[in-house]
Design an enzyme around this catalytic site. Structure first.
Site, PDB file in Angstrom:
ATOM      1  N   SER A  55     -52.309  67.751 -79.028  1.00 33.18           N
ATOM      2  CA  SER A  55     -50.896  68.145 -79.120  1.00 33.18           C
ATOM      3  C   SER A  55     -50.622  68.862 -80.429  1.00 33.18           C
ATOM      4  O   SER A  55     -51.283  68.615 -81.446  1.00 33.18           O
ATOM      5  CB  SER A  55     -50.001  66.902 -79.042  1.00 33.18           C
ATOM      6  N   TYR A  88     -47.942  58.437 -82.099  1.00 35.07           N
ATOM      7  CA  TYR A  88     -48.313  59.530 -81.179  1.00 35.07           C
ATOM      8  C   TYR A  88     -49.100  60.606 -81.940  1.00 35.07           C
ATOM      9  O   TYR A  88     -50.165  61.042 -81.498  1.00 35.07           O
ATOM     10  CB  TYR A  88     -47.048  60.117 -80.545  1.00 35.07           C
TER      11      TYR A  88
END
Ligand SMILES: NC(=O)c1ccc[n+]([C@@H]2O[C@H](COP(=O)([O-])OP(=O)(O)OC[C@H]3O[C@@H](n4cnc5c(N)ncnc54)[C@H](O)[C@@H]3O)[C@@H](O)[C@H]2O)c1
Length: 249
Positions: free
Chosen positions: A139, A152
């Site tokens: 990501s 995350y």
């Protein structure tokens, strides 16, 4: 150069980007094994080509092995896997010292250890078939260093490290390991992740891009297909940023 005829496992395929990958790769002629903790029947039917859906919990090594066994039983081999399953929208954000410990552990268990589990399960089948391609979903959170979701961000940075180390271990087996690092695209996960800051979040991300439009699922499936296909045969250990030129790796 295409994925036509290849057998590709996709984790987290019941909805969102995993579903999009199943549909897009199926449209290019791949046989898809779609796995998720949720039902994957519609992802399999959207993919076509005899694709199948299986129940999969990436935190359970036995479940990962069962997915690979189902693929071999249905199609005789495995050519690729897209390690897409992750906890995302369901994680609570906030300052680094306010993240609930259970959320931190869950992010690591699914987003990092889940990929390790799937790789351990799939590599023997790839070796048997003479090689393969592993595509891990990282990501922009990791390549940029997104604040206020440190669990995350850290989990996705671990995916990049895992990709690099595993690529070096598996190169001699003709198994390539790469990652993509997408910026934000609208899925149920993104809406849940950004909450009422959704529109503002996308605007901020767009402002930092070289290309001034929002990422579309097809931008990602095109890059994933290239990494799975024979057009990228000499590419391994890489993280491809699919972020409109935000972070240049
Ligand atoms: N959407 C974005 O903007 C964006 C940006 C960058 C990276 N990503 C990454 O792309 C991937 C897909 O994102 P999305 O927006 O489609 O997310 P999503 O939350 O919509 O979908 C994730 C899927 O993973 C499944 N899943 C969760 N835990 C699982 C487990 N233990 N075993 C098997 N399946 C499990 C869920 O059931 C769900 O179907 C994720 O890895 C995410 O981190 C997304």
């Amino acid at each position: 150069m295409s994925v036509s005829g290849k057998v590709v496992l996709i984790t987290g395929a019941a909805r969102g980007l995993g579903f999009e990958y199943a549909q897009a790769l199926g449209a290019q002629g791949a046989h898809i094994v779609a796995g998720d903790v949720a039902d994957c029947a519609s992802a399999a039917s959207a993919a076509g080509n005899g694709s199948i859906g299986v129940r999969l919990d990436v935190t359970d090594p036995g479940s990962c092995e069962a997915m690979v066994a189902a693929a071999v039983a249905a199609f005789g081999r495995v050519d690729g896997i897209v390690n897409n399953a992750a906890l995302y929208g369901s994680l609570s954000g906030g300052r680094f010292n306010a993240i609930p410990e259970a959320d931190w552990d869950a992010a690591m268990a699914v987003n990092v250890k889940g990929i390790w589990n799937c790789c351990k399960a799939v590599v023997p089948a790839m070796r048997q078939g003479g090689g393969g391609s592993i595509v891990n979903i990282a990501s922009l959170a990791a390549t940029y260093g997104m604040p206020f979701a440190l669990h995350y961000t850290t989990s996705k940075a671990a995916v990049i490290g895992l990709t690099r180390g595993l690529a070096r271990e598996l190169g001699r087996d003709n198994i390539r390991v790469n990652a993509i690092a997408p910026s934000a695209v609208m899925t149920e996960g993104t809406v849940a992740f950004l909450g009422d800051k959704y529109e503002r979040g996308l605007e901020v991300i767009r402002t930092g891009q070289s290309i001034q439009r929002t990422l579309a699922p097809a931008d990602l499936s095109g890059t994933v297909a290239w990494l799975l296909g024979d057009g990228s045969q000499f590419v391994t250990g890489q993280t491809v940023a699919v972020d409109g030129g935000t972070v240049m790796l």
